[in-house]
Design an enzyme around this catalytic site. Structure first.
Site, mmCIF file in Angstrom:
data_model
loop_
_atom_site.group_PDB
_atom_site.id
_atom_site.type_symbol
_atom_site.label_atom_id
_atom_site.label_comp_id
_atom_site.label_asym_id
_atom_site.label_seq_id
_atom_site.Cartn_x
_atom_site.Cartn_y
_atom_site.Cartn_z
ATOM 1 N N CYS A 63 37.235 41.522 46.572
ATOM 2 C CA CYS A 63 38.689 41.469 46.488
ATOM 3 C C CYS A 63 39.288 42.271 47.638
ATOM 4 O O CYS A 63 38.662 43.194 48.148
ATOM 5 C CB CYS A 63 39.105 42.066 45.133
ATOM 6 S SG CYS A 63 40.878 42.219 44.875
ATOM 7 N N GLY A 64 40.493 41.950 48.013
ATOM 8 C CA GLY A 64 41.190 42.730 49.033
ATOM 9 C C GLY A 64 41.401 44.182 48.609
ATOM 10 O O GLY A 64 41.566 45.053 49.451
#
Length: 189
Positions: A63-64
């Site tokens: 995930c970012g």
């Protein structure tokens, strides 16, 4: 035919009576009244953290916001001796960003971010298969004004020493956020 239907009706009635007369199950009254599975699939009773401040976070490896693992670990290291516990709950509910097995997740967390805070087994944090703890954290009867579906990875739930939800933070709120740290310090007093 009538006899078979009658027998089925009587059996159904008996089952219904046994279910309605059974002892009621105890509903959790706090977030810390849940037993979950840890990353090694062993029972992990959250009641062991009563009297501590707990930060529950739904995490993901791809995930970012994954870099927040570093900040969560630093937060844990800085405050664990004062009574803070950070607990990570891997979830694959958002964009397939936690596809790995528990073993792969554990390896990733230790090798990439030196995570030492407790990690739990992968769960669902939304939808029909939402884990009971996350139902408690997100649904109106138990979460009150903090209720609402989790929208993405790295949502944070701050739980007070009494097991009640103190605050909730969306993904974009980093572990280093001054408001989050201030709320943790206030809850630790």
């Amino acid at each position: 035919m009538f006899q078979a239907r009658r027998s089925l009706f009587v059996a159904s009635l008996a089952l219904f009576a046994s279910l309605t007369l059974a002892e009621p199950t105890t509903m959790p009254t706090t977030a810390l009244d849940h037993v979950v599975k840890d990353i090694e699939d062993k029972d992990h009773d959250l009641s062991q953290y009563k009297g501590k401040v707990v930060l529950i976070v739904n995490v993901a490896s791809k995930c970012g916001f994954t870099k927040q693992y570093a900040g969560l670990e630093k937060l844990y290291e800085n405050y664990k001796d004062k009574g803070l516990v950070v607990i990570g709950f891997p979830a694959n509910n958002f964009g397939g960003q936690e596809p790995g097995s528990n073993e792969q997740i554990q390896e990733f967390c230790s090798s990439k971010f030196n995570v030492t805070f407790p990690m739990m087994s992968k769960v669902s944090v939304k939808g029909d298969d939402k884990a009971p703890l996350f139902k408690y954290l997100t649904e109106k009867p138990t979460a009150g004004d903090l209720a609402g579906e989790i929208k993405w990875n790295f949502n944070k739930f701050l739980i007070g020493k009494d097991g009640k939800i103190v605050a909730r933070y969306e993904s974009k709120v980093a572990p280093e956020d001054k408001k989050l740290i201030g709320e943790i310090e206030a809850a630790l007093k």
